[in-house]
Motif scaffolding. Structure first.
Motif, PDB file in Angstrom:
ATOM      1  N   ALA A   2      38.279  25.416  48.952  1.00 34.84           N
ATOM      2  CA  ALA A   2      38.860  26.831  49.182  1.00 34.84           C
ATOM      3  C   ALA A   2      37.684  27.708  48.990  1.00 34.84           C
ATOM      4  O   ALA A   2      37.007  27.543  48.020  1.00 34.84           O
ATOM      5  CB  ALA A   2      39.991  27.166  48.424  1.00 34.84           C
ATOM      6  N   PRO A   3      37.633  28.806  49.790  1.00 35.30           N
ATOM      7  CA  PRO A   3      36.570  29.880  49.440  1.00 35.30           C
ATOM      8  C   PRO A   3      36.774  30.392  47.910  1.00 35.30           C
ATOM      9  O   PRO A   3      37.808  30.606  47.289  1.00 35.30           O
ATOM     10  CB  PRO A   3      36.880  30.908  50.447  1.00 35.30           C
ATOM     11  N   HIS A   4      35.545  30.504  47.403  1.00 37.90           N
ATOM     12  CA  HIS A   4      35.541  30.981  45.946  1.00 37.90           C
ATOM     13  C   HIS A   4      35.189  32.563  45.962  1.00 37.90           C
ATOM     14  O   HIS A   4      34.479  33.299  46.385  1.00 37.90           O
ATOM     15  CB  HIS A   4      34.115  30.321  45.123  1.00 37.90           C
ATOM     16  N   ILE A   5      36.145  33.048  45.249  1.00 40.65           N
ATOM     17  CA  ILE A   5      35.983  34.673  44.925  1.00 40.65           C
ATOM     18  C   ILE A   5      35.623  35.034  43.799  1.00 40.65           C
ATOM     19  O   ILE A   5      36.503  34.609  42.710  1.00 40.65           O
ATOM     20  CB  ILE A   5      37.240  35.403  45.655  1.00 40.65           C
ATOM     21  N   LEU A   6      34.740  35.892  43.497  1.00 37.18           N
ATOM     22  CA  LEU A   6      34.539  36.194  41.884  1.00 37.18           C
ATOM     23  C   LEU A   6      35.072  37.727  41.905  1.00 37.18           C
ATOM     24  O   LEU A   6      34.471  38.740  42.724  1.00 37.18           O
ATOM     25  CB  LEU A   6      33.120  36.162  41.726  1.00 37.18           C
ATOM     26  N   ILE A   7      35.934  38.196  40.841  1.00 36.67           N
ATOM     27  CA  ILE A   7      36.279  39.615  40.871  1.00 36.67           C
ATOM     28  C   ILE A   7      35.517  39.963  39.556  1.00 36.67           C
ATOM     29  O   ILE A   7      35.812  39.298  38.449  1.00 36.67           O
ATOM     30  CB  ILE A   7      37.773  39.481  40.442  1.00 36.67           C
ATOM     31  N   VAL A   8      34.648  41.072  39.764  1.00 40.65           N
ATOM     32  CA  VAL A   8      34.028  41.669  38.621  1.00 40.65           C
ATOM     33  C   VAL A   8      34.964  42.960  38.310  1.00 40.65           C
ATOM     34  O   VAL A   8      34.586  43.920  39.046  1.00 40.65           O
ATOM     35  CB  VAL A   8      32.467  41.809  38.762  1.00 40.65           C
ATOM     36  N   GLU A   9      35.577  42.844  37.417  1.00 38.16           N
ATOM     37  CA  GLU A   9      36.569  44.346  37.264  1.00 38.16           C
ATOM     38  C   GLU A   9      36.846  44.103  35.627  1.00 38.16           C
ATOM     39  O   GLU A   9      37.195  42.972  35.116  1.00 38.16           O
ATOM     40  CB  GLU A   9      37.858  43.850  37.686  1.00 38.16           C
ATOM     41  N   ASP A  10      36.639  45.286  34.750  1.00 38.58           N
ATOM     42  CA  ASP A  10      37.128  45.143  33.355  1.00 38.58           C
ATOM     43  C   ASP A  10      38.402  45.628  33.150  1.00 38.58           C
ATOM     44  O   ASP A  10      38.834  45.645  31.853  1.00 38.58           O
ATOM     45  CB  ASP A  10      35.999  46.281  32.851  1.00 38.58           C
ATOM     46  N   ASP A  11      39.032  46.136  34.029  1.00 34.64           N
ATOM     47  CA  ASP A  11      40.707  46.318  33.764  1.00 34.64           C
ATOM     48  C   ASP A  11      41.273  44.823  33.982  1.00 34.64           C
ATOM     49  O   ASP A  11      41.619  44.504  35.012  1.00 34.64           O
ATOM     50  CB  ASP A  11      41.271  47.138  34.980  1.00 34.64           C
ATOM     51  N   ASN A  12      41.494  44.215  32.835  1.00 30.02           N
ATOM     52  CA  ASN A  12      42.247  42.769  32.735  1.00 30.02           C
ATOM     53  C   ASN A  12      43.465  42.541  33.467  1.00 30.02           C
ATOM     54  O   ASN A  12      43.527  41.613  34.242  1.00 30.02           O
ATOM     55  CB  ASN A  12      42.183  42.513  31.320  1.00 30.02           C
ATOM     56  N   ARG A  13      44.230  43.351  33.233  1.00 26.29           N
ATOM     57  CA  ARG A  13      45.468  43.205  34.262  1.00 26.29           C
ATOM     58  C   ARG A  13      45.212  43.335  35.673  1.00 26.29           C
ATOM     59  O   ARG A  13      45.940  42.582  36.241  1.00 26.29           O
ATOM     60  CB  ARG A  13      46.587  44.665  33.551  1.00 26.29           C
ATOM     61  N   LEU A  14      44.638  44.430  35.999  1.00 27.05           N
ATOM     62  CA  LEU A  14      44.444  44.423  37.433  1.00 27.05           C
ATOM     63  C   LEU A  14      43.752  43.257  37.948  1.00 27.05           C
ATOM     64  O   LEU A  14      44.122  42.794  39.076  1.00 27.05           O
ATOM     65  CB  LEU A  14      43.726  45.808  37.660  1.00 27.05           C
ATOM     66  N   ALA A  15      42.871  42.812  37.208  1.00 25.84           N
ATOM     67  CA  ALA A  15      42.028  41.527  37.688  1.00 25.84           C
ATOM     68  C   ALA A  15      42.916  40.290  37.719  1.00 25.84           C
ATOM     69  O   ALA A  15      42.789  39.386  38.579  1.00 25.84           O
ATOM     70  CB  ALA A  15      40.789  41.418  36.533  1.00 25.84           C
ATOM     71  N   GLU A  16      43.573  40.139  36.779  1.00 23.10           N
ATOM     72  CA  GLU A  16      44.488  39.150  36.552  1.00 23.10           C
ATOM     73  C   GLU A  16      45.597  39.178  37.575  1.00 23.10           C
ATOM     74  O   GLU A  16      45.996  37.979  38.437  1.00 23.10           O
ATOM     75  CB  GLU A  16      45.319  38.980  35.371  1.00 23.10           C
ATOM     76  N   LEU A  17      46.241  40.204  38.012  1.00 26.07           N
ATOM     77  CA  LEU A  17      46.871  40.394  39.006  1.00 26.07           C
ATOM     78  C   LEU A  17      46.700  40.170  40.383  1.00 26.07           C
ATOM     79  O   LEU A  17      47.252  39.350  41.348  1.00 26.07           O
ATOM     80  CB  LEU A  17      47.927  41.617  39.019  1.00 26.07           C
ATOM     81  N   THR A  18      45.123  40.795  40.644  1.00 26.43           N
ATOM     82  CA  THR A  18      44.791  40.407  41.991  1.00 26.43           C
ATOM     83  C   THR A  18      44.315  38.748  42.219  1.00 26.43           C
ATOM     84  O   THR A  18      44.382  38.358  43.223  1.00 26.43           O
ATOM     85  CB  THR A  18      43.378  41.293  41.939  1.00 26.43           C
ATOM     86  N   ALA A  19      43.858  38.362  40.862  1.00 33.76           N
ATOM     87  CA  ALA A  19      43.420  36.798  41.176  1.00 33.76           C
ATOM     88  C   ALA A  19      44.686  36.147  41.273  1.00 33.76           C
ATOM     89  O   ALA A  19      44.474  34.911  42.168  1.00 33.76           O
ATOM     90  CB  ALA A  19      42.839  36.427  39.866  1.00 33.76           C
ATOM     91  N   ALA A  20      45.760  36.354  40.597  1.00 29.36           N
ATOM     92  CA  ALA A  20      47.087  35.508  41.068  1.00 29.36           C
ATOM     93  C   ALA A  20      47.375  35.725  42.527  1.00 29.36           C
ATOM     94  O   ALA A  20      47.796  34.717  43.175  1.00 29.36           O
ATOM     95  CB  ALA A  20      48.017  36.095  39.900  1.00 29.36           C
ATOM     96  N   TYR A  21      47.478  36.966  43.075  1.00 30.62           N
ATOM     97  CA  TYR A  21      47.802  37.096  44.537  1.00 30.62           C
ATOM     98  C   TYR A  21      46.889  36.389  45.407  1.00 30.62           C
ATOM     99  O   TYR A  21      47.260  35.567  46.401  1.00 30.62           O
ATOM    100  CB  TYR A  21      47.926  38.680  44.778  1.00 30.62           C
ATOM    101  N   LEU A  22      45.547  36.200  45.104  1.00 30.09           N
ATOM    102  CA  LEU A  22      44.592  35.719  45.884  1.00 30.09           C
ATOM    103  C   LEU A  22      45.025  34.278  45.792  1.00 30.09           C
ATOM    104  O   LEU A  22      44.785  33.507  46.856  1.00 30.09           O
ATOM    105  CB  LEU A  22      42.998  36.068  45.634  1.00 30.09           C
TER     106      LEU A  22
END
Length: 235
Positions: A2-22
């Motif tokens: 699977a393609p690897h996506i790195l999210i560089v984001e300091d808003d932990n909740r937003l980052a975790e929600l985005t990661a879960a969706y992807l």
């Protein structure tokens, strides 16, 4: 894999929600919260795509993007709460491949990521040349296989997004491509009438191709229709 996506984001909740969706849509996702350490982390990991916030602790996203480009060949999608045209243009000039303003609907982010990771064009209404890996126009040469372009024997320094746009135009030399054609081919979405990223990239390409910005002859603007890559005027 699977393609690897790195999210560089300091808003932990937003980052975790985005990661879960992807992750639900089949991507491997890594989270990183600081800009200063991201410049070392990303070249080591070489993810397929980086979702990069602008407002980061340690170093802002624009500086991260600028420092990354010589060492990272993947895609960079800037995502920020600052909805300003100057930020979009600056991000693209520094080597970002796309730009989204927060808040972003998850489905829209997913569509942009899919479009950025898609290799080749022609899947969304614009057929590209698939049997030619190298195109030549006088002193200008562009290769899809090596993703390189030269003018008068000198290599052009192009971002990933600039190369994709230049190849699309060159492979349709002599044909007018509307902004809608270009957006569909490169991003998989139509032109909304407000997005200036294509115009900004055209402007940068003209500079790199030594085209006259006041009266361009290599990438022409056809009023109310779009852009046309010239088959001539490359000597």
């Amino acid at each position: 894999m699977a393609p690897h996506i790195l999210i560089v984001e300091d808003d932990n909740r937003l980052a975790e929600l985005t990661a879960a969706y992807l992750a639900k849509h089949g991507y491997r996702v890594t989270l990183h919260g600081r800009g200063d350490s991201a410049t070392a982390f990303i070249p080591e990991q070489q993810p397929d795509l980086v979702v990069l916030d602008i407002m980061l602790p340690g170093k802002e996203g624009f500086d991260v993007c600028r420092e990354l480009r010589p060492h990272y060949t993947g895609r960079i999608l800037i995502m920020t709460a600052r909805d300003e045209d100057v930020d979009e243009i600056l991000g693209l000039e520094l080597g970002a491949d796309d730009y989204l303003a927060k808040p972003v609907e998850p489905r829209r982010l997913l569509a942009r990521i899919r479009a950025l990771l898609r290799r080749g064009q022609g899947e969304d209404g614009v057929e590209t040349v698939t049997d030619e890996q190298t195109l030549r126009f006088g002193q200008f040469v562009i290769s899809q296989a090596t993703r390189e372009a030269q003018l008068a024997g000198e290599p052009l320094e192009l971002t990933t997004a600039e190369f994709d746009l230049l190849w699309l135009l060159a492979s349709h030399a002599g044909q007018i491509l509307s902004r809608d054609d270009i957006m569909n081919a490169l991003r998989g979405i139509g032109f909304d009438g407000l997005d200036r990223s294509i115009d900004a990239r055209i402007s940068r390409l003209r500079k790199k191709l030594h085209d006259n910005p006041d009266a361009p002859t290599r990438i022409k603007t056809v009023r109310s229709k779009g852009y046309l890559f010239s088959k001539s005027d490359w000597e």
